[in-house]
Design a protein around this motif. Structure first.
Motif, mmCIF file in Angstrom:
data_model
loop_
_atom_site.group_PDB
_atom_site.id
_atom_site.type_symbol
_atom_site.label_atom_id
_atom_site.label_comp_id
_atom_site.label_asym_id
_atom_site.label_seq_id
_atom_site.Cartn_x
_atom_site.Cartn_y
_atom_site.Cartn_z
ATOM 1 N N ALA A 37 28.771 -3.225 31.283
ATOM 2 C CA ALA A 37 29.399 -3.260 32.613
ATOM 3 C C ALA A 37 29.171 -4.610 33.283
ATOM 4 C CB ALA A 37 28.852 -2.130 33.482
ATOM 5 N N LYS A 38 27.972 -5.126 33.176
ATOM 6 C CA LYS A 38 27.654 -6.420 33.785
ATOM 7 C C LYS A 38 28.487 -7.536 33.148
ATOM 8 C CE LYS A 38 23.807 -9.475 34.911
ATOM 9 N NZ LYS A 38 22.365 -9.695 34.816
ATOM 10 N N GLU B 268 25.074 -0.253 30.969
ATOM 11 C CA GLU B 268 24.830 -1.159 32.098
ATOM 12 C C GLU B 268 25.057 -2.614 31.699
ATOM 13 O OE1 GLU B 268 22.697 1.241 31.095
ATOM 14 O OE2 GLU B 268 22.442 2.555 32.829
ATOM 15 N N SER C 18 31.976 -1.513 36.931
ATOM 16 C CA SER C 18 30.856 -0.597 37.157
ATOM 17 C C SER C 18 30.490 0.131 35.865
ATOM 18 C CB SER C 18 31.227 0.428 38.228
ATOM 19 O OG SER C 18 32.186 1.338 37.716
ATOM 20 N N LYS C 19 29.271 0.635 35.831
ATOM 21 C CA LYS C 19 28.846 1.453 34.694
ATOM 22 C C LYS C 19 29.762 2.671 34.576
ATOM 23 C CE LYS C 19 25.290 4.440 32.906
ATOM 24 N NZ LYS C 19 24.262 5.359 33.269
ATOM 25 N N ASN C 20 30.196 3.196 35.726
ATOM 26 C CA ASN C 20 31.094 4.354 35.706
ATOM 27 C C ASN C 20 32.390 4.055 34.965
ATOM 28 O OD1 ASN C 20 29.271 5.894 37.112
ATOM 29 N ND2 ASN C 20 30.209 5.535 39.101
ATOM 30 N N THR C 21 32.854 2.813 35.040
ATOM 31 C CA THR C 21 34.058 2.423 34.307
ATOM 32 C C THR C 21 33.813 2.494 32.808
ATOM 33 O OG1 THR C 21 34.829 1.016 36.101
ATOM 34 C CG2 THR C 21 35.713 0.547 33.907
#
Length: 71
Positions: free
Chosen positions: A25-26, A22, A31-34
């Motif tokens: 990603a930020k 997370e 996204s976290k999914n990426t």
């Protein structure tokens, strides 16, 4: 590029940097999914994204692509 090396390298670099998916990603503005996809090798970061990952992880760009260099 060997995807297994990328997968190991990204996950190891994130853990070594003591960051969560997370948090990365930020920082990356994705996204976290990426991040999960990059770590699971279902997709790969672009060169510009890899450069930014190196900055986030505070490692040389080569560490993103060559898992043997991660200590």
């Amino acid at each position: 590029m060997n995807s297994d090396m990328l997968k190991i390298s990204l996950a190891a670099a994130r853990v070594n940097a003591k960051l969560t998916q997370e948090e990365v990603a930020k920082e990356m503005k994705v996204s976290k999914n990426t991040i999960v996809a990059w770590e699971k090798e279902t997709s790969e970061p672009s060169i510009s994204q890899a450069r930014k990952l190196a900055k986030v992880f505070k490692i040389d760009l080569n560490h993103i692509f060559f898992a043997d260099d991660i200590k």
